[in-house]
Design a protein around this motif. Sequence first.
Motif, PDB file in Angstrom:
ATOM      1  N   LEU B 327       0.843  -1.194   0.000  1.00 28.73           N
ATOM      2  CA  LEU B 327       0.000   0.000   0.000  1.00 28.73           C
ATOM      3  C   LEU B 327       0.871   1.234   0.000  1.00 28.73           C
ATOM      4  N   LYS B 328       0.469   2.215  -0.769  1.00 26.10           N
ATOM      5  CA  LYS B 328       1.199   3.472  -0.745  1.00 26.10           C
ATOM      6  C   LYS B 328       0.189   4.547  -0.410  1.00 26.10           C
ATOM      7  N   PRO B 329       0.386   5.290   0.693  1.00 30.33           N
ATOM      8  CA  PRO B 329      -0.597   6.327   1.027  1.00 30.33           C
ATOM      9  C   PRO B 329      -0.532   7.479   0.030  1.00 30.33           C
ATOM     10  N   ARG B 330      -1.468   8.391   0.170  1.00 32.53           N
ATOM     11  CA  ARG B 330      -1.557   9.468  -0.818  1.00 32.53           C
ATOM     12  C   ARG B 330      -0.353  10.403  -0.766  1.00 32.53           C
ATOM     13  N   PHE B 331       0.332  10.460   0.378  1.00 43.22           N
ATOM     14  CA  PHE B 331       1.488  11.348   0.508  1.00 43.22           C
ATOM     15  C   PHE B 331       2.502  10.640   1.391  1.00 43.22           C
ATOM     16  N   PRO B 332       3.816  10.962   1.245  1.00 41.97           N
ATOM     17  CA  PRO B 332       4.801  10.334   2.130  1.00 41.97           C
ATOM     18  C   PRO B 332       4.617  10.865   3.540  1.00 41.97           C
ATOM     19  N   LEU B 333       4.908  10.013   4.508  1.00 40.52           N
ATOM     20  CA  LEU B 333       4.672  10.407   5.895  1.00 40.52           C
ATOM     21  C   LEU B 333       6.001  10.664   6.570  1.00 40.52           C
ATOM     22  N   PHE B 334       6.298  11.920   6.827  1.00 39.55           N
ATOM     23  CA  PHE B 334       7.504  12.245   7.571  1.00 39.55           C
ATOM     24  C   PHE B 334       7.203  12.216   9.056  1.00 39.55           C
ATOM     25  N   GLY B 335       8.210  12.518   9.877  1.00 37.23           N
ATOM     26  CA  GLY B 335       8.053  12.396  11.320  1.00 37.23           C
ATOM     27  C   GLY B 335       6.900  13.230  11.835  1.00 37.23           C
ATOM     28  N   GLY B 336       6.014  12.598  12.622  1.00 34.78           N
ATOM     29  CA  GLY B 336       4.900  13.336  13.183  1.00 34.78           C
ATOM     30  C   GLY B 336       3.691  13.405  12.272  1.00 34.78           C
ATOM     31  N   TRP B 337       3.813  13.002  10.997  1.00 35.51           N
ATOM     32  CA  TRP B 337       2.689  13.058  10.066  1.00 35.51           C
ATOM     33  C   TRP B 337       1.836  11.818  10.252  1.00 35.51           C
TER      34      TRP B 337
END
Lengths: 81, 482
Positions: B327-337
């Motif tokens: 699965l790939k979410p709609r946006f990359p998740l950086f720290g805290g996201w």
Amino acid sequence: MSATSELYTAWSTGTPFTAPLPESAHPVLAISTLTAGLYFAARYGISQKQSIAFDLANTIPSAVLLGFGIVFLFLSVGLYV
Amino acid sequence: MRLTATSTLVATIIAAISLTSSAHAEEFWSEQDVPLVPQTFKITNLLRTLDLSKPIIREITSAAVQNTHADQDQTDYYFPVDQAYSDNLAFITAENRKTKEPLEVTKDEEFYDAQFQYYKIKLATPLPPGEKVQITVRTSLTNLIHAFPTHVGQAEKQKFVYFGNPFALTAYPATKQKTTVITPNNVLEVHEHPEEVDLVVKNNQVILGPYNDVNSLEHGIFEVQYELTGAVPHVRRLRREIEVSQWGNNLAVEEHYNFVNRGAELKGQFSRIDFQRNPMGIRDGNGALGFQTKLPKLARDIYYRDEIGNISTSAIAHQPDYIQLMLKPRFPLFGGWNTTWYIGYNTPLDGYLRKIAGTDKHILKVPAISPMPDTTYEDVEIRVVLPEGAKNVKAVLPYEVDEIEYSTTKTYMDSAGRSTVTILASNLIEDHAQDLLIEYEFSQTSYLTKPLAAATMLMAIYATSIVFSHLDFKIGGSTIKK
């Protein structure tokens, strides 16, 4: 822990579940029971003031057949009730 | 006779003096933690490995223990864990090091200590006095590492700091113990507070020890800073709904995730240009780009959606034993996201449900959670909806959970409602993806409940129609003659 292990051994020695009807039969049964049910419903619907016995002889089979038909209809379209 | 008595008395006095002098290792006697458990063992050698190469810390303690009781066989070995870590301890297992057979570990309720929680490990065979056995205890600890610095740039490698005990916490005195800390890359910095403990730094390992004659419950602090790239996946809330349909031979699973990346937070703004132009940055940064999970081999109708709708960036790879879902979410998740999504699928029921021949008892075996690698789950709710007509429901799990509730749910075509089991658990990791077993009774006649419920509703309509068709509502009669 022992409750888990004894249930686990019971699971391993159990017989796998078998569905009451094979899945391939669902669409066929849905269409046939719905058709038969609607036939009886129509027969009652267009009748003109027949005796109650005649009415019941048509509505009861219609209700039962349509009941089964609805269940098979749900199952054949993927809504597993 | 007298001579022997005197010599034993002298021997006892000498022994007492030597015992108190060997306690010199602890200078501050009043601070010595006294273990509450019976002191029937002595540890002759202990090797502890602290694996820091993943966000979930794995601690493997191998101890050679000897029964020091004069004449009694011992079966219970106690393993202490700091109460401060009780929320962080996700999983604990023990095994016999030589034979690799697992040993039963239970949380001890008998010896309550404000500072330490004891876990009782039951030995497979009672240990005779003077004999030795080797025990390996594996614990997994979550949420113990902190990003240091707390904010990093998009393409920067993130660093973590871990504070730990240089001594392995034992309930019994240890003659010799050694701890090895393993980090993924070279160790950046190590500090000891405040006592001076021997440590050696070798590339990506910190070797603490070997320490001789360590008292039970010995404490100290050391700090290690190291680099760990990649996201720290953390699921804040998981709701896993499993619906069993015996009519349709189907098991429907739907999982709702609320996911956050607990890595170092982003310094400044997210730059899409830098992100797409710099493949090295993607590799070194701590963005969570995708998730992988395993689905059963025969899963079908798989969907991956969120509040907006379907998420098309997903892929399936068929493996011999399972289906790999990427699965790939709609946006990359950086720290805290964070982000939320839900996935679901249908599988045939005959792989999970078994019937005990000759009775109405059915047993359902499903995995408690579907594991995502290196992920910690904070709050998990598992709901299993059983077919209508299921009675005497009982659910068991191989580990402790917060709560198991039994209730009723009403959904499509239900008249009496379906028995539901709700399980609430917290602080789960990948290792908790073990089998959940649910037992219930379901008679064959319960199959007819649904069609007959629908038939009854229809019959009610028909009956009304019959009654009304046989009643005469004609206004006026033919009696009035003009």
